[in-house]
Design a protein around this motif. Structure first.
Motif, PDB file in Angstrom:
ATOM      1  N   THR A 101      -2.033 -25.268  18.931  1.00 31.25           N
ATOM      2  CA  THR A 101      -3.090 -24.840  19.851  1.00 31.25           C
ATOM      3  C   THR A 101      -4.092 -23.925  19.166  1.00 31.25           C
ATOM      4  O   THR A 101      -5.278 -23.921  19.511  1.00 31.25           O
ATOM      5  N   ALA A 102      -3.643 -23.149  18.184  1.00 31.46           N
ATOM      6  CA  ALA A 102      -4.576 -22.289  17.441  1.00 31.46           C
ATOM      7  C   ALA A 102      -5.597 -23.122  16.674  1.00 31.46           C
ATOM      8  O   ALA A 102      -6.805 -22.862  16.727  1.00 31.46           O
ATOM      9  N   TRP A 103      -5.114 -24.144  15.957  1.00 30.41           N
ATOM     10  CA  TRP A 103      -6.039 -25.006  15.216  1.00 30.41           C
ATOM     11  C   TRP A 103      -6.937 -25.785  16.172  1.00 30.41           C
ATOM     12  O   TRP A 103      -8.143 -25.950  15.921  1.00 30.41           O
ATOM     13  N   ALA A 104      -6.380 -26.272  17.269  1.00 32.38           N
ATOM     14  CA  ALA A 104      -7.180 -27.041  18.218  1.00 32.38           C
ATOM     15  C   ALA A 104      -8.260 -26.179  18.860  1.00 32.38           C
ATOM     16  O   ALA A 104      -9.403 -26.620  19.041  1.00 32.38           O
ATOM     17  N   ASN A 105      -7.914 -24.946  19.182  1.00 31.84           N
ATOM     18  CA  ASN A 105      -8.852 -24.054  19.865  1.00 31.84           C
ATOM     19  C   ASN A 105      -9.918 -23.504  18.927  1.00 31.84           C
ATOM     20  O   ASN A 105     -11.097 -23.432  19.278  1.00 31.84           O
ATOM     21  N   ASP A 106      -9.516 -23.126  17.712  1.00 28.56           N
ATOM     22  CA  ASP A 106     -10.423 -22.427  16.805  1.00 28.56           C
ATOM     23  C   ASP A 106     -11.152 -23.355  15.848  1.00 28.56           C
ATOM     24  O   ASP A 106     -12.157 -22.958  15.247  1.00 28.56           O
ATOM     25  N   SER A 107     -10.662 -24.577  15.675  1.00 33.49           N
ATOM     26  CA  SER A 107     -11.295 -25.514  14.754  1.00 33.49           C
ATOM     27  C   SER A 107     -11.572 -26.831  15.469  1.00 33.49           C
ATOM     28  O   SER A 107     -12.651 -27.035  16.005  1.00 33.49           O
ATOM     29  N   ALA A 108     -10.582 -27.718  15.485  1.00 37.00           N
ATOM     30  CA  ALA A 108     -10.741 -29.004  16.169  1.00 37.00           C
ATOM     31  C   ALA A 108      -9.371 -29.646  16.292  1.00 37.00           C
ATOM     32  O   ALA A 108      -8.530 -29.504  15.399  1.00 37.00           O
ATOM     33  N   TYR A 109      -9.161 -30.386  17.387  1.00 34.47           N
ATOM     34  CA  TYR A 109      -7.867 -31.026  17.580  1.00 34.47           C
ATOM     35  C   TYR A 109      -7.578 -32.034  16.474  1.00 34.47           C
ATOM     36  O   TYR A 109      -6.418 -32.251  16.117  1.00 34.47           O
ATOM     37  N   GLU A 110      -8.599 -32.626  15.908  1.00 36.57           N
ATOM     38  CA  GLU A 110      -8.380 -33.605  14.856  1.00 36.57           C
ATOM     39  C   GLU A 110      -7.797 -32.990  13.583  1.00 36.57           C
ATOM     40  O   GLU A 110      -7.368 -33.700  12.687  1.00 36.57           O
ATOM     41  N   ARG A 111      -7.735 -31.660  13.517  1.00 36.61           N
ATOM     42  CA  ARG A 111      -7.216 -30.983  12.320  1.00 36.61           C
ATOM     43  C   ARG A 111      -5.820 -30.396  12.504  1.00 36.61           C
ATOM     44  O   ARG A 111      -5.305 -29.729  11.605  1.00 36.61           O
ATOM     45  N   PHE A 113      -2.842 -31.510  12.425  1.00 35.76           N
ATOM     46  CA  PHE A 113      -1.805 -31.919  11.474  1.00 35.76           C
ATOM     47  C   PHE A 113      -2.253 -31.725  10.024  1.00 35.76           C
ATOM     48  O   PHE A 113      -1.466 -31.273   9.183  1.00 35.76           O
ATOM     49  N   SER A 114      -3.492 -32.048   9.725  1.00 36.11           N
ATOM     50  CA  SER A 114      -3.961 -31.959   8.339  1.00 36.11           C
ATOM     51  C   SER A 114      -3.941 -30.521   7.828  1.00 36.11           C
ATOM     52  O   SER A 114      -3.581 -30.282   6.667  1.00 36.11           O
ATOM     53  N   GLU A 115      -4.301 -29.560   8.677  1.00 27.12           N
ATOM     54  CA  GLU A 115      -4.304 -28.172   8.222  1.00 27.12           C
ATOM     55  C   GLU A 115      -2.889 -27.659   7.993  1.00 27.12           C
ATOM     56  O   GLU A 115      -2.648 -26.859   7.083  1.00 27.12           O
ATOM     57  N   GLN A 116      -1.945 -28.107   8.800  1.00 25.77           N
ATOM     58  CA  GLN A 116      -0.546 -27.746   8.535  1.00 25.77           C
ATOM     59  C   GLN A 116      -0.082 -28.327   7.197  1.00 25.77           C
ATOM     60  O   GLN A 116       0.579 -27.651   6.403  1.00 25.77           O
ATOM     61  N   LEU A 117      -0.432 -29.578   6.964  1.00 25.59           N
ATOM     62  CA  LEU A 117      -0.025 -30.229   5.718  1.00 25.59           C
ATOM     63  C   LEU A 117      -0.564 -29.492   4.503  1.00 25.59           C
ATOM     64  O   LEU A 117       0.135 -29.340   3.490  1.00 25.59           O
ATOM     65  N   LYS A 118      -1.806 -29.040   4.577  1.00 20.66           N
ATOM     66  CA  LYS A 118      -2.417 -28.371   3.427  1.00 20.66           C
ATOM     67  C   LYS A 118      -1.642 -27.124   3.017  1.00 20.66           C
ATOM     68  O   LYS A 118      -1.696 -26.713   1.852  1.00 20.66           O
ATOM     69  N   LEU A 140      -5.224 -39.759  11.192  1.00 21.17           N
ATOM     70  CA  LEU A 140      -5.990 -40.238  10.047  1.00 21.17           C
ATOM     71  C   LEU A 140      -6.319 -39.095   9.088  1.00 21.17           C
ATOM     72  O   LEU A 140      -6.194 -39.242   7.862  1.00 21.17           O
ATOM     73  N   LYS A 141      -6.739 -37.953   9.627  1.00 23.00           N
ATOM     74  CA  LYS A 141      -7.066 -36.815   8.759  1.00 23.00           C
ATOM     75  C   LYS A 141      -5.824 -36.310   8.025  1.00 23.00           C
ATOM     76  O   LYS A 141      -5.905 -35.886   6.870  1.00 23.00           O
ATOM     77  N   GLY A 161      -2.696 -52.415  13.388  1.00 23.20           N
ATOM     78  CA  GLY A 161      -2.578 -51.406  12.348  1.00 23.20           C
ATOM     79  C   GLY A 161      -3.623 -50.334  12.394  1.00 23.20           C
ATOM     80  O   GLY A 161      -3.408 -49.224  11.896  1.00 23.20           O
ATOM     81  N   GLY A 162      -4.790 -50.633  12.971  1.00 21.82           N
ATOM     82  CA  GLY A 162      -5.844 -49.640  13.082  1.00 21.82           C
ATOM     83  C   GLY A 162      -6.328 -49.137  11.740  1.00 21.82           C
ATOM     84  O   GLY A 162      -6.061 -49.717  10.687  1.00 21.82           O
ATOM     85  N   ARG A 163      -7.022 -48.024  11.783  1.00 23.52           N
ATOM     86  CA  ARG A 163      -7.597 -47.450  10.559  1.00 23.52           C
ATOM     87  C   ARG A 163      -6.561 -46.758   9.689  1.00 23.52           C
ATOM     88  O   ARG A 163      -6.840 -46.428   8.531  1.00 23.52           O
ATOM     89  N   MET A 164      -5.364 -46.518  10.215  1.00 20.18           N
ATOM     90  CA  MET A 164      -4.345 -45.867   9.387  1.00 20.18           C
ATOM     91  C   MET A 164      -3.700 -46.832   8.398  1.00 20.18           C
ATOM     92  O   MET A 164      -3.148 -46.391   7.389  1.00 20.18           O
ATOM     93  N   LYS A 165      -3.787 -48.124   8.663  1.00 11.79           N
ATOM     94  CA  LYS A 165      -3.121 -49.096   7.787  1.00 11.79           C
ATOM     95  C   LYS A 165      -3.521 -48.955   6.324  1.00 11.79           C
ATOM     96  O   LYS A 165      -2.651 -48.856   5.444  1.00 11.79           O
TER      97      LYS A 165
END
Length: 218
Positions: A101-111, A113-118, A140-141, A161-165
Motif C-alpha cells: 500500500t505504501a508503494w501504491a499510494n506514494d508511487s503507483a500500483y504498477e510498481r 512488485f518491481s520495487e520490492q524486487l529491486k 510486467l514491470k 499468454g499476454g504481454r508477459m509471455k
C-alpha cells in the motif's frame, strides 16, 4: 486486456445454459491441453534455484495473489522437509500489505512488485509471475526488473499468454478464456510443481538445467 478481477458470467460458450456439471466437464476437457512441458520447466527452474542457493520470488494479483501466497507456503515448508539438506527459499511479494500500500499510494500500483524486487533480487534468482491475463502492469514491470537484474523469469498465465509471455524464460499458458477455469488450473499446476520439487529435493537428484534460462542479457 483481461483484468485479474474480471470474472466469467458462467457461460464458457454459447452451447446452452451454465450448470455445475457442465463447468466440471469443461475442466476435464481442459486438463489434457495443459502445457506440461512448460510446467516441467518451472519445476526445473525452482529446483535449480534450490541447488544454487537462490531465492524464488512469487507474485500476482487477486486470485493469483492468493495462489502466489499459497505456493510460497508449500515451497518453504513442504518442499524441503525437516531432514532435507537441500532447502528452498521462496518469498511471496503479495504478503507485505503495508509495503504494497505504501508503494501504491506514494508511487503507483504498477510498481508494487518491481520495487520490492529491486531491494532483494540477485542474478539467477527466480521471478515467478502468476496472471490469468498475462497483461497486468505490475506483473510486467516486475518481470522487466527481474530480467534487468539477471534473474530467471517463469510465468503461469492463461488466454494466449499476454504481454508477459515474451518476458518469461519459461511460460506455462492454460489455453482457456474462462478466468475461473484458468485459476482452477493454476492452483492445480502449482500443487503439481510443489509435488515435483519436493520429490526432486528429497531424492537428492542432480542439478537440473533450465533451457534458455539465465542467459546473459548484457
Amino acid at each position: 486486456m483481461f483484468p485479474e478481477h474480471q470474472k466469467s458470467n458462467g457461460h464458457s460458450n454459447g452451447d446452452g445454459p451454465a450448470s455445475v456439471e457442465k463447468y466440471f466437464r469443461g475442466l476435464s476437457t481442459l486438463i489434457p491441453q495443459l502445457p506440461y512441458a512448460g510446467i516441467d520447466g518451472i519445476v526445473s527452474a525452482i529446483v535449480q534455484a534450490a541447488d544454487e542457493g537462490r531465492t524464488v520470488f512469487i507474485f500476482g494479483n487477486g486470485g493469483s495473489a492468493a495462489t502466489a501466497s499459497h505456493v510460497m507456503c508449500d515451497l518453504n515448508k513442504g518442499a524441503s522437509g525437516r531432514e532435507s539438506s537441500r532447502r528452498l527459499r521462496a518469498m511471496a511479494l503479495t504478503d507485505n500489505i503495508p509495503l504494497i500500500t505504501a508503494w501504491a499510494n506514494d508511487s503507483a500500483y504498477e510498481r508494487v512488485f518491481s520495487e520490492q524486487l529491486k531491494n532483494f533480487v540477485q542474478r539467477r534468482d527466480v521471478a515467478f509471475a502468476i496472471s490469468t491475463s498475462g497483461d497486468s502492469a505490475n506483473v510486467l514491470k516486475a518481470l522487466e526488473a527481474a530480467r534487468e537484474h539477471g534473474a530467471i523469469t517463469v510465468g503461469l498465465t492463461g488466454h494466449r499468454g499476454g504481454r508477459m509471455k515474451p518476458l518469461c524464460d519459461v511460460c506455462a499458458i492454460v489455453p482457456s478464456d474462462n478466468v475461473q477455469m484458468i485459476e482452477d488450473m493454476h492452483h492445480a499446476i502449482v500443487h503439481s510443481v510443489f509435488f515435483m520439487v519436493r520429490e526432486k529435493l528429497q531424492a537428492g537428484s542432480p542439478k537440473l538445467l533450465v533451457a534458455q534460462a539465465g542467459r546473459s542479457r548484457g
